[in-house]
Design an enzyme around this catalytic site. Structure first.
Site, PDB file in Angstrom:
ATOM      1  N   CYS A  42       0.793  -1.080   0.070  1.00  0.00           N
ATOM      2  CA  CYS A  42       0.019   0.166   0.010  1.00  0.00           C
ATOM      3  C   CYS A  42       0.890   1.190  -0.001  1.00  0.00           C
ATOM      4  O   CYS A  42       1.762   1.212   0.519  1.00  0.00           O
ATOM      5  CB  CYS A  42      -1.001   0.051   1.002  1.00  0.00           C
ATOM      6  N   ASP A  44       0.438   3.708   1.718  1.00  0.00           N
ATOM      7  CA  ASP A  44       0.287   4.345   3.051  1.00  0.00           C
ATOM      8  C   ASP A  44       1.348   4.883   3.390  1.00  0.00           C
ATOM      9  O   ASP A  44       2.529   4.045   3.485  1.00  0.00           O
ATOM     10  CB  ASP A  44      -0.745   3.598   4.086  1.00  0.00           C
ATOM     11  N   ARG A  46       2.645   5.007   6.192  1.00  0.00           N
ATOM     12  CA  ARG A  46       3.098   4.217   7.707  1.00  0.00           C
ATOM     13  C   ARG A  46       3.650   2.817   7.260  1.00  0.00           C
ATOM     14  O   ARG A  46       4.009   2.123   8.290  1.00  0.00           O
ATOM     15  CB  ARG A  46       1.827   4.080   8.581  1.00  0.00           C
ATOM     16  N   HIS A  98      -2.075  -3.934   4.943  1.00  0.00           N
ATOM     17  CA  HIS A  98      -1.885  -3.635   6.324  1.00  0.00           C
ATOM     18  C   HIS A  98      -3.210  -3.305   7.292  1.00  0.00           C
ATOM     19  O   HIS A  98      -4.244  -3.031   6.234  1.00  0.00           O
ATOM     20  CB  HIS A  98      -1.049  -2.490   6.506  1.00  0.00           C
ATOM     21  N   CYS A 101      -6.055   0.148   7.044  1.00  0.00           N
ATOM     22  CA  CYS A 101      -5.839   0.611   5.647  1.00  0.00           C
ATOM     23  C   CYS A 101      -7.117   1.454   5.026  1.00  0.00           C
ATOM     24  O   CYS A 101      -8.218   1.051   5.173  1.00  0.00           O
ATOM     25  CB  CYS A 101      -5.882  -0.199   4.417  1.00  0.00           C
TER      26      CYS A 101
HETATM   27 CO    CO Z   1      -3.487   1.391   2.961  1.00  0.00          CO
END
Ligand code: CO
Length: 218
Positions: A42, A44, A46, A98, A101
């Site tokens: 992803c 993302d 993080r 994750h 998400c």
């Molecule tokens: Co995500």
């Protein structure tokens, strides 16, 4: 702030640190990359791929998009996979989702954010495919985490069904496809129990991963 000098300061410090550990680090990297792994994760912020698995530059080939989707007609993702498998000869493709998400949560709840809703439609297909079990999870957070796991499983199978992975297996190239999930709450990875190394393992890998996620919900 037009020049983002803080990021350039960070970059110099990082490059100096790498050279302090290994004076030839960048010289060696500049001539070739030889990763064993392709990471599909992803976007993302993080979930920084290399850091999570402790791999240096040169050791992990990475493709990231919103909600780690592998769409059959996505030339971007397919091109990354083809280069990784055919040219770099990676031995492992890891699809890593994750928990928590935002893309999966938006898809689950049908939130509207604009253009991206069309991308997230692929997750809604996963949600609808598994509607009865997804809807049976009463807690909204756990329901979202469950869909995060199901999404990884479905995308892992999508990787296995691409022509380029099928072709690699046909020519007996060693290639394993894995489905993992990362927990942003504790920084730990979990293996979803799916590892496919040949076409005839797709169905059993899919079934065992679905069983894993169901047991994890109980
Ligand atoms: Co995500």
């Amino acid at each position: 702030m037009r020049l983002l000098s803080n990021l350039f300061d960070n970059n110099r410090a990082w490059a100096n640190g790498m050279k302090a550990r290994d004076g030839d680090f960048f010289t060696k990297l500049a001539t070739q990359q030889n990763p064993d792994y392709l990471w599909i994760g992803c976007a993302d912020s993080r979930v920084p791929a290399n850091e999570i698995v402790g791999l240096l530059p040169g050791e992990l080939f990475v493709h990231r998009n919103v909600a780690n989707l592998v769409v059959h007609s996505d030339l971007n993702c397919l091109s990354v996979m083809q280069y990784a498998v055919d040219v770099l000869g990676v031995e492992h493709i890891i699809v890593c989702g994750h928990y928590g998400c935002g893309g999966v949560r938006s898809a689950l709840e049908g939130e509207r954010h604009g253009l991206i809703d069309n991308w997230l439609r692929h997750i809604q297909d996963v949600r609808d495919k598994h509607a009865s079990v997804v809807n049976s999870v009463p807690d909204p957070g756990r329901r979202c985490d469950y869909l995060c796991e199901l999404n990884v499983i479905e995308q892992t199978i999508n990787v296995c069904k691409t022509t380029l992975v099928q072709d690699a297996w046909l020519r007996d190239q060693a290639l394993s496809v894995h489905g993992w999930i990362y927990d942003i709450n504790d920084g730990l990875l979990r293996d979803l129990g799916i590892c496919v190394t040949a076409p005839d393992e797709i169905a059993t890998g899919y079934a065992s991963a679905l069983a894993w996620t169901r047991e994890a919900r109980d």
